[in-house]
Design an enzyme around this catalytic site. Sequence first.
Site, PDB file in Angstrom:
ATOM      1  CE1 TYR A 199     -16.603 -87.259  65.209  1.00  0.00           C
ATOM      2  CE2 TYR A 199     -15.529 -85.916  63.027  1.00  0.00           C
ATOM      3  CZ  TYR A 199     -15.649 -87.045  63.902  1.00  0.00           C
ATOM      4  OH  TYR A 199     -14.381 -87.772  64.050  1.00  0.00           O
ATOM      5  CE  LYS A 205     -19.193 -82.357  58.106  1.00  0.00           C
ATOM      6  NZ  LYS A 205     -18.562 -83.253  59.480  1.00  0.00           N
ATOM      7  CB  SER A 222     -10.636 -76.504  56.579  1.00  0.00           C
ATOM      8  OG  SER A 222     -10.696 -77.459  56.150  1.00  0.00           O
ATOM      9  CE1 TYR A 267     -16.405 -76.366  55.701  1.00  0.00           C
ATOM     10  CE2 TYR A 267     -14.027 -77.171  54.016  1.00  0.00           C
ATOM     11  CZ  TYR A 267     -14.808 -76.481  54.717  1.00  0.00           C
ATOM     12  OH  TYR A 267     -14.418 -76.720  57.068  1.00  0.00           O
ATOM     13  CE  LYS A 298     -15.096 -74.120  57.530  1.00  0.00           C
ATOM     14  NZ  LYS A 298     -15.303 -73.327  58.737  1.00  0.00           N
ATOM     15  CG  ASN A 335     -18.828 -85.808  50.606  1.00  0.00           C
ATOM     16  OD1 ASN A 335     -19.249 -86.578  49.309  1.00  0.00           O
ATOM     17  ND2 ASN A 335     -19.708 -85.558  50.582  1.00  0.00           N
TER      18      ASN A 335
HETATM   19  P1  NAD Z   1     -20.986 -80.298  61.457  1.00  0.00           P
HETATM   20  O1  NAD Z   1     -21.433 -80.635  60.751  1.00  0.00           O
HETATM   21  O2  NAD Z   1     -20.858 -82.233  62.289  1.00  0.00           O
HETATM   22  O3  NAD Z   1     -21.323 -79.350  62.497  1.00  0.00           O
HETATM   23  C1  NAD Z   1     -21.745 -78.025  62.366  1.00  0.00           C
HETATM   24  C2  NAD Z   1     -22.702 -77.430  63.028  1.00  0.00           C
HETATM   25  O4  NAD Z   1     -23.596 -76.599  62.519  1.00  0.00           O
HETATM   26  C3  NAD Z   1     -23.929 -78.682  62.749  1.00  0.00           C
HETATM   27  O5  NAD Z   1     -24.167 -79.127  63.384  1.00  0.00           O
HETATM   28  C4  NAD Z   1     -24.858 -77.633  61.666  1.00  0.00           C
HETATM   29  O6  NAD Z   1     -26.573 -77.767  61.781  1.00  0.00           O
HETATM   30  C5  NAD Z   1     -24.862 -75.979  62.545  1.00  0.00           C
HETATM   31  N1  NAD Z   1     -25.339 -74.641  61.750  1.00  0.00           N
HETATM   32  C6  NAD Z   1     -25.233 -75.076  59.892  1.00  0.00           C
HETATM   33  N2  NAD Z   1     -25.101 -73.493  60.017  1.00  0.00           N
HETATM   34  C7  NAD Z   1     -25.487 -73.468  60.750  1.00  0.00           C
HETATM   35  C8  NAD Z   1     -26.533 -72.247  60.656  1.00  0.00           C
HETATM   36  N3  NAD Z   1     -26.566 -71.394  60.174  1.00  0.00           N
HETATM   37  N4  NAD Z   1     -27.297 -71.615  62.403  1.00  0.00           N
HETATM   38  C9  NAD Z   1     -26.506 -73.013  63.120  1.00  0.00           C
HETATM   39  N5  NAD Z   1     -26.177 -73.429  62.894  1.00  0.00           N
HETATM   40  C10 NAD Z   1     -25.328 -74.398  62.066  1.00  0.00           C
HETATM   41  O7  NAD Z   1     -19.520 -80.308  61.584  1.00  0.00           O
HETATM   42  P2  NAD Z   1     -18.505 -80.355  61.765  1.00  0.00           P
HETATM   43  O8  NAD Z   1     -17.410 -81.547  61.263  1.00  0.00           O
HETATM   44  O9  NAD Z   1     -18.471 -80.348  63.359  1.00  0.00           O
HETATM   45  O10 NAD Z   1     -17.687 -79.390  61.643  1.00  0.00           O
HETATM   46  C11 NAD Z   1     -17.511 -78.400  62.782  1.00  0.00           C
HETATM   47  C12 NAD Z   1     -16.788 -76.794  62.395  1.00  0.00           C
HETATM   48  O11 NAD Z   1     -15.515 -77.452  61.477  1.00  0.00           O
HETATM   49  C13 NAD Z   1     -17.105 -76.601  60.630  1.00  0.00           C
HETATM   50  O12 NAD Z   1     -17.015 -75.154  60.609  1.00  0.00           O
HETATM   51  C14 NAD Z   1     -16.665 -77.268  59.186  1.00  0.00           C
HETATM   52  O13 NAD Z   1     -16.654 -76.522  58.703  1.00  0.00           O
HETATM   53  C15 NAD Z   1     -15.008 -77.325  59.982  1.00  0.00           C
HETATM   54  N6  NAD Z   1     -13.670 -78.026  60.072  1.00  0.00           N
HETATM   55  C16 NAD Z   1     -14.398 -80.071  59.695  1.00  0.00           C
HETATM   56  C17 NAD Z   1     -13.708 -80.827  59.304  1.00  0.00           C
HETATM   57  C18 NAD Z   1     -13.931 -82.236  59.204  1.00  0.00           C
HETATM   58  O14 NAD Z   1     -13.376 -82.697  58.661  1.00  0.00           O
HETATM   59  N7  NAD Z   1     -15.128 -81.936  59.982  1.00  0.00           N
HETATM   60  C19 NAD Z   1     -11.820 -79.864  59.093  1.00  0.00           C
HETATM   61  C20 NAD Z   1     -12.127 -78.760  58.428  1.00  0.00           C
HETATM   62  C21 NAD Z   1     -13.108 -77.619  60.010  1.00  0.00           C
HETATM   63  N1  UFG Z   2      -9.850 -91.320  49.921  1.00  0.00           N
HETATM   64  C1  UFG Z   2     -10.631 -92.246  49.094  1.00  0.00           C
HETATM   65  N2  UFG Z   2     -11.735 -92.976  48.924  1.00  0.00           N
HETATM   66  C2  UFG Z   2     -12.874 -92.056  49.419  1.00  0.00           C
HETATM   67  C3  UFG Z   2     -12.732 -90.889  50.240  1.00  0.00           C
HETATM   68  C4  UFG Z   2     -11.812 -90.673  50.353  1.00  0.00           C
HETATM   69  O1  UFG Z   2      -9.548 -92.326  48.624  1.00  0.00           O
HETATM   70  O2  UFG Z   2     -13.903 -92.887  49.873  1.00  0.00           O
HETATM   71  C5  UFG Z   2      -9.476 -90.561  49.960  1.00  0.00           C
HETATM   72  C6  UFG Z   2      -9.324 -89.346  49.838  1.00  0.00           C
HETATM   73  O3  UFG Z   2      -8.742 -89.171  47.823  1.00  0.00           O
HETATM   74  C7  UFG Z   2      -7.659 -88.342  49.922  1.00  0.00           C
HETATM   75  C8  UFG Z   2      -8.033 -88.675  51.566  1.00  0.00           C
HETATM   76  O4  UFG Z   2      -8.878 -90.170  52.154  1.00  0.00           O
HETATM   77  O5  UFG Z   2      -6.396 -88.847  49.896  1.00  0.00           O
HETATM   78  C9  UFG Z   2      -8.610 -88.385  52.789  1.00  0.00           C
HETATM   79  O6  UFG Z   2      -9.945 -87.952  52.217  1.00  0.00           O
HETATM   80  P1  UFG Z   2     -11.464 -87.173  52.634  1.00  0.00           P
HETATM   81  O7  UFG Z   2     -12.469 -86.956  51.533  1.00  0.00           O
HETATM   82  O8  UFG Z   2     -10.821 -87.796  53.889  1.00  0.00           O
HETATM   83  O9  UFG Z   2     -10.552 -86.037  53.339  1.00  0.00           O
HETATM   84  P2  UFG Z   2      -9.727 -84.238  52.609  1.00  0.00           P
HETATM   85  O10 UFG Z   2      -8.382 -84.427  53.237  1.00  0.00           O
HETATM   86  O11 UFG Z   2     -10.263 -84.729  51.184  1.00  0.00           O
HETATM   87  O12 UFG Z   2     -10.455 -83.288  52.383  1.00  0.00           O
HETATM   88  C10 UFG Z   2     -10.966 -83.384  54.750  1.00  0.00           C
HETATM   89  C11 UFG Z   2     -12.046 -82.430  54.689  1.00  0.00           C
HETATM   90  C12 UFG Z   2     -11.570 -80.472  54.309  1.00  0.00           C
HETATM   91  C13 UFG Z   2     -11.029 -80.693  55.168  1.00  0.00           C
HETATM   92  C14 UFG Z   2      -9.330 -80.818  55.026  1.00  0.00           C
HETATM   93  C15 UFG Z   2      -8.488 -80.260  55.590  1.00  0.00           C
HETATM   94  O13 UFG Z   2     -13.439 -82.722  53.808  1.00  0.00           O
HETATM   95  O14 UFG Z   2     -13.360 -79.982  54.631  1.00  0.00           O
HETATM   96  O15 UFG Z   2      -9.927 -82.719  55.660  1.00  0.00           O
HETATM   97  O16 UFG Z   2      -9.160 -80.335  57.378  1.00  0.00           O
HETATM   98  F1  UFG Z   2     -10.652 -79.464  53.895  1.00  0.00           F
END
Ligand code: NAD
Ligand code: UFG
Length: 332
Positions: free
Chosen positions: A11, A84, A124, A148, A152, A197
């Site tokens: 993403y 993640k 994160s 998770y 990080k 989620n």
């Molecule tokens: P994503 O799952 O869409 O992208 C991660 C990519 O890494 C995927 O395409 C997956 O196929 C690849 N991958 C996983 N393990 C691998 C491995 N061992 N070797 C090669 N490829 C591998 O996730 P995203 O939302 O794009 O997140 C990117 C990064 O940002 C992640 O490290 C995630 O933890 C971090 N992050 C995401 C969020 C969020 O809310 N999306 C918030 C904070 C941090």
């Molecule tokens: N929420 C709901 N209903 C749902 C899903 C979420 O009420 O079905 C609420 C949660 O309780 C929270 C808010 O919406 O108050 C946001 O929830 P998310 O699950 O979208 O996001 P989080 O803040 O819990 O966590 C996300 C990522 C984590 C990351 C964090 C900070 O999932 O991996 O943001 O970047 F670490």
Amino acid sequence: MQVLVTGGMGYIGSHTVVELLENNYEVIIIDNLVNSKIDVLDKIEKITGKRPDFYPYDLCDKELLKKVFMQHKIEAVIHFAGLKAVGESVQKPLLYYHNNLISTLNLLEVMKEIDCKKLVFSSSATVYGSPKELPIKEDFPLSTTNPYGSTKLFIEYMLKDLYQSDPTWSIAILRYFNPIGAHPSYLLGENPNGIPNNLMPYIVKVASKELDHLNIFGSDYPTKDGTGVRDYIHVVDLAKGHIKALEKVLSTNKVDCYNLGTGIGYSVLEMVELFKKVNQVDVPYQIVERRAGDIAECYADPTYAQKELGFTAEKNLEDMVRDSYQYFLHNQ
Ligand code: NAD
Ligand code: UFG
């Protein structure tokens, strides 16, 4: 300049690859597609007119990783690859520790061997645990509540120790707040498998009637309306932040952490109401129990990233909720 993007099919990674290509970087992607699809490559090409080199390798395989570094002259790495899902990490901690830590150790060892020491890492806001004060600044105490988040935090420690041992490294640790939205071409966006989620993908599935209603996890938090407050940031802004961070690591030698958020917190109810208004759809919801491990409020102080990276998020919440839904409508 050649930049390796691990997890570049995911993403945030795919949006960042687009920004890199549009800024004339040459991009090499390694992604084992565990959470992404191969057609992302065509979509990146459609948007930018350029096709990055792609290797469907697992970063846990060090020999394959080394092969990629031998075939290219990689000058910097943006490391997104990782698992993640918070809930899954509680169920399968060893999978998370193995995948996220071994892949990062392999990457750092190979980078050291090849003498490529410029890195941008995806961390994160979860590393702030339950913050005592708001907005969250980079020097706040760090802690985690799930495997998770621990991966990080451990990686952040590894990167800081590595820099201490060898200050010729240059490392930017980016702490993302809550990325949502999609590329305005609606070719790239977030496609979670099964029941989402996270809030925004869940709202999208309710709006499209794939799911019956949204469960709002708690309405008794000490927030403006009792529901959880988060700092949502448009994924295109977040991707642009990586270009700024890359420029920083290319021009300095230090390890530093930066919040990437907007600095504004919105509640779940505010998100639902704005989504309904902007997209002209209904989003039925029910208030249910709090979700284990959730915190009341989380939003960034974005001033350090502004000052040090010149980064400011430009898109507003309307852009975010519109683009999230439009991406869904364009890809059914
Ligand atoms: P994503 O799952 O869409 O992208 C991660 C990519 O890494 C995927 O395409 C997956 O196929 C690849 N991958 C996983 N393990 C691998 C491995 N061992 N070797 C090669 N490829 C591998 O996730 P995203 O939302 O794009 O997140 C990117 C990064 O940002 C992640 O490290 C995630 O933890 C971090 N992050 C995401 C969020 C969020 O809310 N999306 C918030 C904070 C941090
Ligand atoms: N929420 C709901 N209903 C749902 C899903 C979420 O009420 O079905 C609420 C949660 O309780 C929270 C808010 O919406 O108050 C946001 O929830 P998310 O699950 O979208 O996001 P989080 O803040 O819990 O966590 C996300 C990522 C984590 C990351 C964090 C900070 O999932 O991996 O943001 O970047 F670490």
